[in-house]
Design a protein around this motif. Structure first.
Motif, mmCIF file in Angstrom:
data_model
loop_
_atom_site.group_PDB
_atom_site.id
_atom_site.type_symbol
_atom_site.label_atom_id
_atom_site.label_comp_id
_atom_site.label_asym_id
_atom_site.label_seq_id
_atom_site.Cartn_x
_atom_site.Cartn_y
_atom_site.Cartn_z
ATOM 1 N N ARG A 6 0.844 -1.206 0.000
ATOM 2 C CA ARG A 6 0.000 0.000 0.000
ATOM 3 C C ARG A 6 0.875 1.250 0.000
ATOM 4 N N LEU A 7 1.952 1.200 0.793
ATOM 5 C CA LEU A 7 2.878 2.326 0.845
ATOM 6 C C LEU A 7 3.520 2.563 -0.519
ATOM 7 N N HIS A 8 3.973 1.506 -1.162
ATOM 8 C CA HIS A 8 4.607 1.636 -2.469
ATOM 9 C C HIS A 8 3.642 2.252 -3.478
ATOM 10 N N ALA A 9 2.408 1.805 -3.471
ATOM 11 C CA ALA A 9 1.399 2.356 -4.381
ATOM 12 C C ALA A 9 1.177 3.842 -4.094
ATOM 13 N N VAL A 43 13.758 -0.454 -3.798
ATOM 14 C CA VAL A 43 13.053 0.804 -4.053
ATOM 15 C C VAL A 43 13.880 1.945 -3.452
ATOM 16 N N LYS A 44 14.136 2.963 -4.241
ATOM 17 C CA LYS A 44 14.926 4.112 -3.794
ATOM 18 C C LYS A 44 14.001 5.120 -3.101
ATOM 19 N N ILE A 45 14.196 5.270 -1.791
ATOM 20 C CA ILE A 45 13.385 6.187 -0.995
ATOM 21 C C ILE A 45 14.323 7.075 -0.188
ATOM 22 N N GLU A 46 14.131 8.377 -0.308
ATOM 23 C CA GLU A 46 14.932 9.360 0.418
ATOM 24 C C GLU A 46 14.187 9.767 1.686
ATOM 25 N N THR A 47 14.930 10.005 2.756
ATOM 26 C CA THR A 47 14.347 10.497 3.999
ATOM 27 C C THR A 47 14.756 11.946 4.203
ATOM 28 N N THR A 48 13.777 12.794 4.425
ATOM 29 C CA THR A 48 14.020 14.172 4.831
ATOM 30 C C THR A 48 13.213 14.404 6.100
#
Length: 68
Positions: A6-9, A43-48
């Protein structure tokens, strides 16, 4: 569908997410765990970090995850 799916979608559709949106719209309480699982899959996910106001108008520093 699993939480991390669900998060990926959601990330594919909207580009980013914060814990409040994850909890209220996706039913995900441990957002960082789902992000971890997606990262393990490549999956490439950036954290800010962003400042948001809570219900008492106090400023809180929370993670914002952005898909690359």
């Amino acid at each position: 569908m699993k939480q991390y799916e669900r998060l990926h979608a959601h990330l594919n559709r909207f580009g980013s997410i914060t814990p409040f949106i994850a909890w209220t719209e996706l039913g995900i309480y441990r957002l960082s765990d789902c992000v971890y699982k997606l990262r393990k899959q490549g999956v490439k996910i950036e954290t800010t970090y962003v400042d948001v106001k809570n219900q008492f108008e106090e400023t809180c520093h929370v993670a914002k995850y952005i898909i690359q």
